[in-house]
Motif scaffolding. Structure first.
Motif, mmCIF file in Angstrom:
data_model
loop_
_atom_site.group_PDB
_atom_site.id
_atom_site.type_symbol
_atom_site.label_atom_id
_atom_site.label_comp_id
_atom_site.label_asym_id
_atom_site.label_seq_id
_atom_site.Cartn_x
_atom_site.Cartn_y
_atom_site.Cartn_z
ATOM 1 N N PRO A 48 -2.931 -14.302 -2.822
ATOM 2 C CA PRO A 48 -3.040 -13.685 -4.140
ATOM 3 C C PRO A 48 -1.675 -13.163 -4.595
ATOM 4 C CG PRO A 48 -3.586 -12.063 -2.479
ATOM 5 C CD PRO A 48 -3.057 -13.279 -1.751
ATOM 6 N N ASN A 49 -0.655 -13.978 -4.431
ATOM 7 C CA ASN A 49 0.702 -13.559 -4.748
ATOM 8 C C ASN A 49 0.841 -13.246 -6.232
ATOM 9 O OD1 ASN A 49 3.383 -12.929 -4.246
ATOM 10 N ND2 ASN A 49 3.789 -14.826 -3.122
ATOM 11 N N ASN A 83 6.144 -9.282 6.938
ATOM 12 C CA ASN A 83 4.846 -8.668 7.193
ATOM 13 C C ASN A 83 3.979 -8.835 5.962
ATOM 14 O OD1 ASN A 83 5.689 -6.752 5.352
ATOM 15 N ND2 ASN A 83 6.148 -5.198 6.874
ATOM 16 N N GLY A 84 2.667 -8.944 6.158
ATOM 17 C CA GLY A 84 1.760 -9.166 5.033
ATOM 18 C C GLY A 84 1.448 -7.875 4.331
ATOM 19 N N SER A 85 2.424 -7.242 3.706
ATOM 20 C CA SER A 85 2.195 -5.957 3.040
ATOM 21 C C SER A 85 1.423 -6.155 1.759
ATOM 22 C CB SER A 85 3.538 -5.295 2.729
ATOM 23 O OG SER A 85 4.235 -6.029 1.760
ATOM 24 N N THR A 86 0.946 -5.072 1.191
ATOM 25 C CA THR A 86 0.146 -5.159 -0.020
ATOM 26 C C THR A 86 0.965 -5.510 -1.232
ATOM 27 O OG1 THR A 86 0.374 -2.780 -0.281
ATOM 28 C CG2 THR A 86 -1.619 -3.594 0.790
ATOM 29 N N GLY A 87 2.284 -5.357 -1.170
ATOM 30 C CA GLY A 87 3.130 -6.066 -2.100
ATOM 31 C C GLY A 87 3.383 -5.438 -3.429
ATOM 32 N N ASN A 88 2.593 -5.798 -4.434
ATOM 33 C CA ASN A 88 2.962 -5.527 -5.803
ATOM 34 C C ASN A 88 3.005 -4.054 -6.169
ATOM 35 O OD1 ASN A 88 3.301 -8.184 -6.406
ATOM 36 N ND2 ASN A 88 1.214 -8.474 -7.147
ATOM 37 N N PRO A 134 -6.741 -11.749 2.264
ATOM 38 C CA PRO A 134 -5.283 -11.880 2.185
ATOM 39 C C PRO A 134 -4.676 -10.850 1.242
ATOM 40 C CG PRO A 134 -6.369 -13.984 1.866
ATOM 41 C CD PRO A 134 -7.429 -12.944 1.787
ATOM 42 N N ALA A 135 -3.503 -10.372 1.597
ATOM 43 C CA ALA A 135 -2.763 -9.442 0.742
ATOM 44 C C ALA A 135 -1.530 -10.148 0.207
ATOM 45 C CB ALA A 135 -2.340 -8.209 1.537
ATOM 46 N N PRO A 136 -1.102 -9.820 -0.999
ATOM 47 C CA PRO A 136 0.147 -10.395 -1.505
ATOM 48 C C PRO A 136 1.328 -9.851 -0.711
ATOM 49 C CG PRO A 136 -0.640 -8.684 -2.983
ATOM 50 C CD PRO A 136 -1.730 -8.898 -1.967
#
Length: 577
Positions: A421-422, A38-43, A81-83
């Motif tokens: 924007p990883n 899933n394209g979660s917000t990540g960091n 896009p989300a990381p």
């Protein structure tokens, strides 16, 4: 993404020729991806410059990794896009193991850095040893072919166009990209259904489509201050543009009493039309298209001939800069930024930023330039720019990489981690992001999910010694301006008008991009490109007469043009001419 300023000016990027070939480019928006995670917000709360290996040694997990046949492709790029969730997304990669990665790409500096801090960072972070080869476009193509033919294939090559990839895939040299994509959740946000089709040949994905650096922001820009001085209006037709070109060269618009101003130049280092390629749009569609229910090409309907005749007319009247065809892009800037050139083809923001810097921060000089709306001619009354939406190239992976699943996953991890924007996207950003220059650059996440990139240009340029310039070619791995915006402030006066100009060029009408619907034979396309490059300049320089044009078209057909005509007609379901 918002940018306060840039570490080293973005405009060093070449076309791509791709630039121009690319440097033709793409800008889409739309739904979120259905990638492998899933394209979660990540960091989360991790700072953008955090370093270190990710994933627990010996506990690599493939939970959530889909099978290649189950991959799904979004219809369009995400709006913002989300990381991805970094730790979860790459848990499949056993970071305790070290691998050697051989990567080749097209750069714009194309020289080694004596101390490549970006390479050192990547090697430490991803537990790899990298052999990094950065070459000019033609050299990259030649070396790629030689290395694959000799059995010494590099692991990864980032190409500017598709034909080389098609040829190597037909030789059974490349890994099917769907074998790697399940391990690239960030990239799967961007491999749209349209991109997938573009990269698919005979049912196989021959490589991973690359995001363009400049997304449909290249346009013709004219010296509007010279127009005013010459008492002329913004050109609307090819004839009016020629009148401007002649006045610029012959009427001393800079007022120094010397014959040292010119209309334009290609700046393609003798390998193509460079900046001047956009002039073909005045006469018709620059690539494959459909006309009256039949397949068409600029070689068939007179568009290419008209463009070359126009270029010859400019050259015969000495309206082009010295060494206009052979001079390299960076060297040509000395003409442009010293007020010797009347028109360029450029992204608007980069042009204004460079003009501002070259004038010692004189904001008034930015008013010199303005974009020209699409031009028309007697044979083309419909003013449109060339086709947009094309990928920025293609990433190909050697088939031998698939023999070592651990290495394949590490390469996927690395390539995906540096996509926008990883987590490590900004590391190679224009010579080094906050991980490389912590005293001069930083990245802040905004409330709306965009990013604010802040750098002290003066300090960074002082640190970026000539022997380190080659580091800038790392940005070719993943750098894109699709979601780029700039922070508006009096301190950086070029940001707002630069964005305005780029938005204006993006909004110009464009012809249909039929190339995205075609999958023509790669080797034949390569041979035809070489044939055209070697022959077109002869017409412009007068070494071959336009009286031979019909004969030349037949030569073009025999060199592969007819085969591609047949293929294009069949694939689009239209008649042949």
């Amino acid at each position: 993404m918002f940018r306060k300023t840039t570490a080293i000016t973005i405009s060093l990027l070449l076309v791509l020729t791709l630039l121009l070939a690319a440097c033709s480019s793409n800008s889409n928006n739309g739904s979120t991806s259905t990638g492998t995670t899933n394209g979660s917000t990540g960091n989360g709360d991790k700072p953008a410059n955090e370093t270190g290996n990710e994933g627990a040694a010996g506990s690599a997990s493939e939970e959530g990794i889909v099978k290649p046949e189950d991959l799904k492709y979004p219809e369009a790029f995400p709006d913002v896009p989300a990381p991805v969730d970094y730790d979860k997304s790459y848990a499949y990669d056993d970071m305790s193991k070290s691998y050697a990665i051989d990567i080749m790409l097209q750069g714009f500096i194309n020289q080694p850095a004596t101390k490549d801090m970006i390479k050192e960072f990547y090697e430490k972070t991803f537990n790899v040893k990298i052999n990094f080869t950065n070459l000019a476009q033609e050299d990259l193509v030649n070396k790629t072919n030689v290395r694959f033919a000799s059995g010494d294939a590099p692991d990864v090559v980032l190409l500017g166009d598709r034909p080389i990839a098609q040829a190597l895939f037909k030789q059974d040299q490349l890994l099917d990209a769907t074998q790697m994509l399940p391990y690239m959740p960030q990239m799967m946000n961007y491999v749209t259904e349209e991109y997938r089709k573009w990269a698919t040949d005979d049912g196989k994905m021959i490589g991973i489509p690359r995001l363009p650096t400049f997304p449909d922001v290249w346009g013709n820009f004219i010296r509007q201050d010279w127009l005013a001085k010459l008492g002329m209006q913004m050109p609307k037709t090819a004839d009016e543009l020629f009148a401007y070109a002649k006045a610029v060269t012959e009427q001393d618009p800079d007022g120094n009493g010397k014959a040292d101003t010119w209309f334009m130049g290609a700046a393609g280092a003798g390998q193509g039309w460079g900046m001047m390629a956009g002039l073909i749009d005045m006469f018709g569609h620059r690539s494959w298209n459909v006309k009256d229910g039949k397949i068409n090409h600029p070689m068939l309907d007179g568009t290419t001939k008209a463009f070359l005749e126009y270029a010859k007319k400019l050259n015969d009247n000495k309206l082009l800069a010295p060494d206009w065809y052979t001079i390299q892009w960076e060297q040509f800037k000395s003409y442009t930024l010293q007020n010797k050139i009347g028109m360029v083809n450029y992204p608007g923001w980069n042009l204004l930023q460079e003009q501002y810097s070259a004038s010692q921060n004189n904001a008034d000089t930015m008013k010199n330039w303005a974009p020209i709306p699409p031009l028309t001619s007697d044979m083309n009354a419909e003013g449109k720019l060339g086709p947009g939406g094309t990928p920025g190239g293609i990433i190909i992976v050697s088939k031998k990489v698939g023999d070592d699943p651990g290495k394949m996953k590490r390469i996927a991890h690395f390539l995906d981690a540096v996509q926008y924007p990883n987590k490590y996207y900004w590391v190679g950003n224009q010579g080094g992001g906050p991980e490389i220059w912590p005293d001069y650059t930083k990245v802040t996440k905004n409330d709306d999910g965009t990013y604010f990139y802040d750098s002290d240009m003066v300090k960074l340029q002082n640190e970026m010694k000539p022997e380190l310039k080659g580091m800038m070619d790392w940005q070719s791995v993943g750098y894109t301006l699709i979601w780029e915006r700039h922070k508006y402030s009096a301190e950086f006066p070029y940001n707002e008008p630069g964005d305005k100009y780029q938005d204006e060029v993006r909004a110009y009408p464009r012809v249909t991009n039929y190339d995205m619907l075609l999958n023509l034979d790669g080797p034949t396309t390569n041979r035809l490109q070489d044939f055209v490059q070697k022959n077109e300049i002869s017409f412009v320089l007068g070494k071959r007469s336009f009286d031979d044009w019909d004969q030349y078209v037949e030569e073009w057909k025999k060199a592969g043009g007819q085969m591609l005509i047949d293929q294009a007609a069949g694939q689009l379901g239209v008649e042949k001419p």
